[in-house]
Write a protein that holds these residues in place. Structure first.
Motif, PDB file in Angstrom:
ATOM      1  N   SER A 143       0.823  -1.219   0.000  1.00 36.46           N
ATOM      2  CA  SER A 143       0.000   0.000   0.000  1.00 36.46           C
ATOM      3  C   SER A 143       0.849   1.257   0.000  1.00 36.46           C
ATOM      4  N   ALA A 144       2.156   1.117   0.031  1.00 34.02           N
ATOM      5  CA  ALA A 144       3.036   2.284   0.073  1.00 34.02           C
ATOM      6  C   ALA A 144       2.889   3.121  -1.188  1.00 34.02           C
ATOM      7  N   SER A 145       2.959   4.425  -1.018  1.00 33.01           N
ATOM      8  CA  SER A 145       2.850   5.351  -2.151  1.00 33.01           C
ATOM      9  C   SER A 145       4.236   5.821  -2.544  1.00 33.01           C
ATOM     10  N   ILE A 146       4.594   5.609  -3.816  1.00 35.46           N
ATOM     11  CA  ILE A 146       5.963   5.896  -4.269  1.00 35.46           C
ATOM     12  C   ILE A 146       5.955   7.117  -5.178  1.00 35.46           C
ATOM     13  N   THR A 147       6.731   8.122  -4.814  1.00 36.76           N
ATOM     14  CA  THR A 147       6.964   9.290  -5.656  1.00 36.76           C
ATOM     15  C   THR A 147       8.469   9.450  -5.799  1.00 36.76           C
ATOM     16  N   ALA A 148       8.920   9.553  -7.028  1.00 35.90           N
ATOM     17  CA  ALA A 148      10.358   9.690  -7.303  1.00 35.90           C
ATOM     18  C   ALA A 148      10.577  10.839  -8.261  1.00 35.90           C
ATOM     19  N   VAL A 149      11.534  11.744  -7.904  1.00 40.78           N
ATOM     20  CA  VAL A 149      11.832  12.899  -8.742  1.00 40.78           C
ATOM     21  C   VAL A 149      13.342  13.074  -8.841  1.00 40.78           C
TER      22      VAL A 149
END
Length: 841
Positions: A119-125
């Protein structure tokens, strides 16, 4: 010992010469990171180091990070550990060589973690681009996720930040930051939606969406010099039965100087999907792949080709489509590469299909080609970052990073304002300059390579501007020579073709598309618009103008004019209502031609070629005689067309012209092909193939037939030598052809197809024999078969070969100094006046 030195040196020299001319790419920056691991991880022959071993990169986290590992079954070794972040965390990599870099990310929610990673939310920039935004495995149909991006790094460092959201955590298993060769990606590619290049690709980020090995197995990173993965294409085929797998030994692939395995490995070029039913009559038969994509993004599309199915050059010609756009028209791979089994690729920019979230790539037959087949070896589709500099949604980097992490944003705004103001000033200045330049602009701006007049002679071409009452556009017409044709303005061409309306499309050739048009005075024309993506270009455009501007004949298609405005290459011809001869022989449902019609068409084409060979001060060799280049007007009068490959013949003191082999395979003179020595007899051979095509109504080459029948010249000659040509003729002609006429026709074709040029007749002799065959057909009811079967002439009528064309009827500085084809027709009529009414004697 000394005597062994030469031998040793020779062995070393042979080894060096036998070594490939290219070296494997060695990336300057090569970070392979196993996140959360305590030991090195070897995955597919590559070693990933733990992120705890910080040397040339720095790992920072605003909160606690947790490592996790598992000995259970994982998709691959790189997924056996991960690092979990409860707050934003970043990896900062030192960049030794600025330029494009792979950024590859690995995600797999290992079971047994203290956090619910599913359920983890992944944002990568990165510093400038959003790569992932709120991705979660809950909505993902897969157990693991691999992402590959191309980022152009313009500083001495690259930061990669992972951001949790919604009071969750985020994680990553592995990271790659690897240099990419400069030549791998261009700075611009053709945007199909607007037919203009999209530039500054280096300022955008790319995400690999699909990378396919057509007709071949999965290619893993250890088999690719750049660590790429190429999957099989079968699940994307629209119709599985539409394609068949073909393959060759990868060692047979011949990379040219400008193309190396970094573009694609030889295992990709050694396999392909070809048409499942080659040589189909239906021109709509294409092999199509359908790919789900996101709307509102543009896509970088690279198509890979390698002709691994042809046995000879110039036999594989086909079209390539992306969605509804034609990306490559009449692509001849061997002409483009100069060899068989040589890799070739092209880049394009496209959007998703207008009516669905898909992108379609198709290859299909060129209906004008001798062999209707098509192939595709490899395909890459990459998403292009949007205006928010994002590859996942509309949020920008600044909107996702915590405020403390964007200290440089204010400075960026200040710099942006300064740059914006400066750009506005420059833009105003440019607009002023353009306005001044427009006022002083001449009515027509041609290409610098096409100076007017076309010919450097004592006459000068005066141009006057005539304004169209309807469109208000101007066109320039030569006053000194009507033979130079009309110089059209682009707007006139647009009006004539209704802005190149697809409903007016007549056909697609190697140079470009041909449209039916109507000029303001009601004249019907054929408009050939050069395709900037075509393999043909300026040379063929100029040759066509130069040749047809000097020639006027009833049996040559007339060039009305041309347009070279706005970098366009457009030729305007007289309209030929009945199209190419081939369409009346096979492949369509048009009515069958009678034997008399076929003879008259062949005679007309022979007159045109005879005029080319003998009617000018120096002979002209067409070099591409075939049934698609013989056009028919509304009265079925034949005219020779397409002079883009034409060549001036040998001078009086020469026997041939030495030149590279060009033309259409199946029609090529074998002697010309072997020796690269071009003569008028090369056209005679090609015309012999045309004669057999007219008689048998089948393609010059048909690879789906038994081997002995593939080549019409060889097959028909075997029957001609047995005196049984009637056994392979068009069934609609059986019982409707005078045997003597057929015999003379077959003998003429046989002489044309002699292996050596010296044994072939001139076009004048061919013309005479065809005229004779026609007279035999027309007068068959009044004739009896001669007792002597060795000759087929009418008793009592002396036959005199047609005299060579009068060289006094020549072209001087583009103007006919004598009469045109009327003079020839009068001469021909005189020769055959006794045959027209044999009872008159």
């Amino acid at each position: 010992m000394v005597k062994w030195v030469p031998l040793v040196l020779s062995v070393i020299l042979v080894g060096l010469l036998g070594h490939e001319s290219y070296a494997a790419f060695s990336p300057t920056d090569n970070y392979l990171i196993a996140c959360g691991s305590s030991n090195n991880v070897v995955d597919q022959d590559r070693t990933f180091i733990p992120d705890s071993m910080q040397s040339s990169f720095v790992f920072k986290s605003q909160g606690n990070s947790v490592v996790a590992s598992s000995n259970s079954s994982v998709p691959s070794q790189i997924y056996q550990s991960l690092r979990v972040f409860t707050a934003p965390a970043s990896y900062k990599f030192e960049i030794q060589q600025q330029g494009r870099h792979w950024v590859r990310l690995y995600f797999y929610p290992l079971p047994g973690s203290v956090h619910d990673l599913g359920s983890a939310s992944i944002t990568a920039v990165t510093d400038d681009f959003v790569l992932l935004n709120n991705f979660t495995f809950k909505n993902y149909n897969g157990s693991h996720l691999f992402k590959e991006y191309v980022i152009n790094v313009t500083s001495d460092s690259l930061s990669l930040t992972f951001i949790p959201s919604n009071n969750s955590v985020t994680f990553v298993n592995g990271i790659e930051v690897v240099s990419v060769p400069d030549e791998l990606f261009p700075d611009q590619a053709l945007y199909l939606s607007s037919s203009v290049p999209l530039s500054d690709l280096s300022n955008l980020a790319l995400e690999t969406v699909y990378r396919l090995n057509m007709g071949g197995p999965l290619v893993t990173p250890q088999n690719d010099t750049l660590g790429r993965i190429w999957e099989n294409d079968r699940k994307y085929l629209h119709v599985n039965s539409s394609a068949v797998n073909v393959s060759v030994d990868p060692s047979s692939i011949k990379y040219r100087v400008a193309l190396t395995p970094e573009i694609a490995p030889n295992s990709v070029y050694a396999t392909a999907e070809a048409m499942g039913n080659p040589n189909v009559a239906n021109s709509n038969f294409n092999v199509t792949w359908v790919f789900p994509v996101e709307k509102n993004y543009m896509y970088f599309v690279r198509v890979h080709f390698c002709d691994i199915i042809s046995l000879a050059m110039n036999t594989l010609v086909f079209n390539v489509y992306i969605n509804s756009d034609i990306a490559l028209a009449s692509l001849d791979l061997s002409s483009s590469t100069g060899a068989l089994a040589a890799p070739y690729y092209k880049d394009f920019i496209s959007n998703s299909s207008t009516d669905s979230d898909t992108l379609m790539v198709s290859v299909g037959p060129d209906t004008m080609a001798d062999i209707t087949n098509a192939i595709l070896n490899g395909l890459e589709i990459m998403k292009i970052s949007n205006d928010a500099r994002s590859l996942d949604g509309l949020s920008s980097v600044e909107g996702l990073l915590p405020k403390s992490a964007t200290k440089k944003s204010k400075l960026g705004i200040i710099i942006g304002l300064a740059v914006g103001i400066s750009a506005a000033v420059v833009l105003i200045g440019l607009c002023y300059c353009c306005l001044v330049a427009r006022r002083s602009k001449t009515p027509h701006q041609g290409h610098p390579w096409l100076p007017l007049p076309l010919y450097g002679n004592s006459q000068t071409m005066t141009k006057v501007s005539t304004t169209s009452q309807k469109s208000g556009t101007a066109s320039c017409i030569s006053l000194t020579s009507s033979n130079l044709g009309r110089l059209f303005m682009f707007q006139e061409i647009m009006d004539a073709t209704n802005k190149f309306d697809e409903s007016l499309l007549l056909g697609v050739g190697g140079f470009g598309r041909v449209y039916k048009g109507t000029l303001e005075d009601g004249t019907k024309v054929a408009v050939k618009r050069g395709n900037p993506r075509s393999e043909q270009g300026l040379a063929e455009f100029r040759t066509e103008i130069e040749m047809l501007s000097k020639l006027r004949h009833r049996h040559l298609v007339s060039l009305i004019g041309y347009c070279d405005e706005r970098s366009e290459m457009i030729l305007v011809y007289e309209y030929m209502a009945n199209g190419p001869l081939r369409s009346h022989l096979y492949g369509t449902d048009l009515p069958s031609l009678s034997w008399k019609q076929r003879l008259e068409i062949c005679i007309g084409a022979a007159r045109g070629l005879h005029y080319l060979h003998t009617g000018a001060a120096q002979s002209i060799i067409h070099r591409d005689v075939k049934t698609t280049n013989i056009l028919l007007d509304e009265n079925f009068v034949a005219k020779v067309a397409d002079f883009g490959l034409s060549k001036t013949g040998p001078a009086l003191d020469q026997t041939h012209v030495s030149t590279a082999v060009k033309g259409s395979f199946g029609y090529l003179d074998p002697e010309y092909f072997r020796r690269q020595q071009l003569t008028e007899k090369s056209d005679v051979y090609s015309f012999g193939v045309v004669l057999m095509e007219v008689l048998c109504t089948r393609p010059a080459l048909n690879p789906v037939l038994p081997r002995e029948q593939v080549n019409i010249a060889e097959w028909a000659m075997s029957w001609q030598k047995k005196g049984m040509l009637d056994q392979i003729m068009d069934p609609t002609l059986v019982g409707k052809v005078n045997p003597a006429s057929l015999k003379k026709f077959g003998e003429t074709a046989e002489k044309c197809l002699a292996e050596y040029g010296v044994d072939r007749p001139t076009m004048g002799d061919v013309l005479w024999n065809l005229e004779y065959a026609l007279q035999l057909e027309e007068t068959s009811s009044a004739l009896t078969e001669p007792e002597d079967n060795s000759t087929n002439h009418i008793p009592g009528i002396p036959l005199t070969p047609l005299e060579p064309f009068d060289h006094s009827v020549s072209m001087i500085e583009g103007v006919n100094s004598g009469t045109d084809d009327d003079a020839e027709d009068v001469a021909t009529s005189a020769v055959f006046s006794q045959l027209v009414n044999p009872r008159g004697r």
